[in-house]
Motif scaffolding. Structure first.
Motif, PDB file in Angstrom:
ATOM      1  N   ASP A 137     -13.418 -32.571   0.141  1.00 29.63           N
ATOM      2  CA  ASP A 137     -14.510 -33.300   0.809  1.00 29.63           C
ATOM      3  C   ASP A 137     -15.708 -32.390   1.027  1.00 29.63           C
ATOM      4  O   ASP A 137     -16.876 -32.806   0.850  1.00 29.63           O
ATOM      5  N   ASP A 138     -15.452 -31.139   1.418  1.00 31.40           N
ATOM      6  CA  ASP A 138     -16.536 -30.176   1.628  1.00 31.40           C
ATOM      7  C   ASP A 138     -17.264 -29.871   0.320  1.00 31.40           C
ATOM      8  O   ASP A 138     -18.496 -29.735   0.292  1.00 31.40           O
ATOM      9  N   ILE A 139     -16.498 -29.744  -0.768  1.00 34.49           N
ATOM     10  CA  ILE A 139     -17.102 -29.474  -2.084  1.00 34.49           C
ATOM     11  C   ILE A 139     -18.009 -30.629  -2.493  1.00 34.49           C
ATOM     12  O   ILE A 139     -19.148 -30.421  -2.940  1.00 34.49           O
ATOM     13  N   ASN A 140     -17.508 -31.853  -2.338  1.00 37.43           N
ATOM     14  CA  ASN A 140     -18.316 -33.022  -2.697  1.00 37.43           C
ATOM     15  C   ASN A 140     -19.566 -33.118  -1.834  1.00 37.43           C
ATOM     16  O   ASN A 140     -20.645 -33.496  -2.308  1.00 37.43           O
ATOM     17  N   PRO A 158       0.278 -26.544  -6.144  1.00 38.61           N
ATOM     18  CA  PRO A 158      -0.189 -25.147  -6.125  1.00 38.61           C
ATOM     19  C   PRO A 158      -1.629 -24.961  -6.629  1.00 38.61           C
ATOM     20  O   PRO A 158      -2.294 -23.998  -6.238  1.00 38.61           O
ATOM     21  N   ASN A 159      -2.096 -25.873  -7.491  1.00 45.17           N
ATOM     22  CA  ASN A 159      -3.442 -25.749  -8.059  1.00 45.17           C
ATOM     23  C   ASN A 159      -4.436 -26.736  -7.470  1.00 45.17           C
ATOM     24  O   ASN A 159      -5.643 -26.582  -7.666  1.00 45.17           O
ATOM     25  N   ARG A 160      -3.941 -27.725  -6.774  1.00 47.55           N
ATOM     26  CA  ARG A 160      -4.809 -28.791  -6.274  1.00 47.55           C
ATOM     27  C   ARG A 160      -5.554 -28.353  -5.015  1.00 47.55           C
ATOM     28  O   ARG A 160      -4.997 -27.695  -4.139  1.00 47.55           O
ATOM     29  N   ILE A 161      -6.823 -28.712  -4.953  1.00 44.58           N
ATOM     30  CA  ILE A 161      -7.655 -28.422  -3.782  1.00 44.58           C
ATOM     31  C   ILE A 161      -7.260 -29.371  -2.654  1.00 44.58           C
ATOM     32  O   ILE A 161      -7.164 -30.590  -2.864  1.00 44.58           O
ATOM     33  N   VAL A 162      -7.005 -28.835  -1.467  1.00 39.71           N
ATOM     34  CA  VAL A 162      -6.626 -29.689  -0.336  1.00 39.71           C
ATOM     35  C   VAL A 162      -7.775 -30.635  -0.014  1.00 39.71           C
ATOM     36  O   VAL A 162      -8.953 -30.318  -0.230  1.00 39.71           O
ATOM     37  N   GLN A 163      -7.457 -31.786   0.544  1.00 40.01           N
ATOM     38  CA  GLN A 163      -8.438 -32.856   0.699  1.00 40.01           C
ATOM     39  C   GLN A 163      -9.641 -32.444   1.533  1.00 40.01           C
ATOM     40  O   GLN A 163     -10.791 -32.775   1.204  1.00 40.01           O
TER      41      GLN A 163
END
Length: 390
Positions: A249-252, A240-245
């Motif tokens: 990848d977009d954030i990085n 529920p709190n984890r950013i989807v992969q």
């Protein structure tokens, strides 16, 4: 060729060795402090040369110097049991000297920290009492001193003050909040009464107000505490709190793109979010104050992003000279809201010592020390790393 050698080659009458120039003592009195040893460099000795250098900065015959104190343990190397605990002082109220960190004494052991904080601090406490009472006379200027800040991380603070650790039922040094234990210690209250000025051995013997002097610092509470924990939830936490992969990848990628726009004032360039375990405190600071609100938008779950921005806005208000007093009450409302909503998003079992202390930061600013940067541990942490390298 050293700078002194260059001066001598040009005919200047200067010593060959920098130790002669700085009048460095040839011998120090090394004291046995179980299970290691302690060397006291001296407050008078260390400050006299520095204040002599800056004496033309002062126009008055009497000058008050406000001091910040930091004591912390640092391992010599990851693969070694050797540890040293430097006693460091800084000058809080003189702008041209605010970045200076002055070592006063160093405890060393190849085993662990001192068995007794009382014993290890005796030379320092004895001299500090004299300095606080009598000051230092340099030519026509009399320098008086006041100890106004004790800045340490939670374990070092508990050890120095000889009080309960931060993971105990009454672990907060600011208030009397009683924690609860269900697998881990949590602090869920927001309205507990503040502590009074007693039972802070051995520093209680000094002529200082312990309650106002023992402060919090956002280096450990916010950067290495709350923000690091948030990122851990987003990168490694439950679904529920984890950013989807794909969003991670977009954030990085966005962090990589923003690196070219980071001014040279910043010590470190941003690194990918997935490398947060290796970030330094300055990197967490850069993230939650500057890059985070940009790269997380529309990538982090909306409710979590709004919650994160409560922290961002509050700390931005408290870190600025222009807003830390004017909008102090607003910052407290934002941090209290962040604190109350935290268990809704991440679970009550994660409301720990650092999160609890968020509600005290506005009081430290308003009643005691000014903007957060004025009483942060950043300069001490940087100095300790320089010592370790050398």
């Amino acid at each position: 060729m050293t700078l002194l050698s260059i001066f001598r080659s040009e005919g200047h009458d200067v010593p060959k060795d920098v130790r002669t120039l700085l009048n460095t003592p040839k011998k120090y009195n090394i004291i046995s402090v179980d299970p290691g040893s302690y060397i006291h460099l001296g407050i008078d000795f260390m400050f006299r040369s520095i204040l002599s250098t800056y004496k033309n900065y002062f126009n008055n015959a009497e000058v008050m110097i406000e001091l910040g104190l930091n004591i912390d343990g640092l391992p010599i190397a990851k693969a070694s049991k050797s540890v040293f605990w430097p006693i460091l002082l800084s000058i809080v109220n003189i702008p041209c000297m605010s970045k200076l960190v002055i070592p006063i004494g160093i405890y060393y052991s190849n085993k662990k920290k001192p068995h007794s904080i009382e014993t290890s601090l005796i030379p320092f406490i004895d001299e500090l009492q004299l300095i606080l009472n009598d000051g230092i006379q340099i030519e026509k200027i009399h320098f008086y001193f006041a100890l106004v800040q004790l800045i340490c991380d939670a374990p070092a603070k508990a050890f120095i003050l000889n009080v309960k650790g931060h993971n105990t039922y009454f672990g907060c040094n600011m208030c009397t909040e009683e924690g609860s234990y269900e697998g881990r210690m949590t602090y869920l209250g927001v309205n507990s009464s503040l502590r009074t000025d007693n039972s802070f051995s051995p520093l209680e013997h000094l002529p200082i107000d312990m309650v106002s002097t023992v402060t919090l610092d956002y280096t450990h509470v916010v950067c290495l505490g709350v923000v690091k924990k948030l990122i851990k939830f987003w990168v490694k936490g439950k679904k529920p709190n984890r950013i989807v992969q794909i969003n991670l990848d977009d954030i990085n990628s966005s962090i990589e793109n923003v690196r070219q726009y980071i001014p040279s004032d910043f010590v470190r360039l941003p690194r990918p979010l997935v490398d947060f375990d290796y970030w330094k405190a300055t990197e967490f600071c850069t993230f939650f104050l500057y890059t985070g609100p940009i790269v997380l938008k529309n990538k982090l779950k909306k409710s979590l992003y709004s919650h994160f921005m409560l922290l961002h806005h509050a700390i931005r208000l408290l870190i600025s000279h222009n807003t830390c007093y004017l909008f102090n009450d607003k910052a407290k409302v934002l941090l209290t809201k962040f604190f109350i909503d935290y268990p809704i998003h991440y679970g009550a079992e994660f409301v720990n010592y650092n999160l609890h202390n968020l509600i005290h930061l506005p009081d430290c600013v308003k009643l005691l020390h000014g903007p957060l940067d004025k009483f942060s541990a950043f300069k001490f942490e940087n100095f300790l790393q320089d010592i370790k390298k050398n």
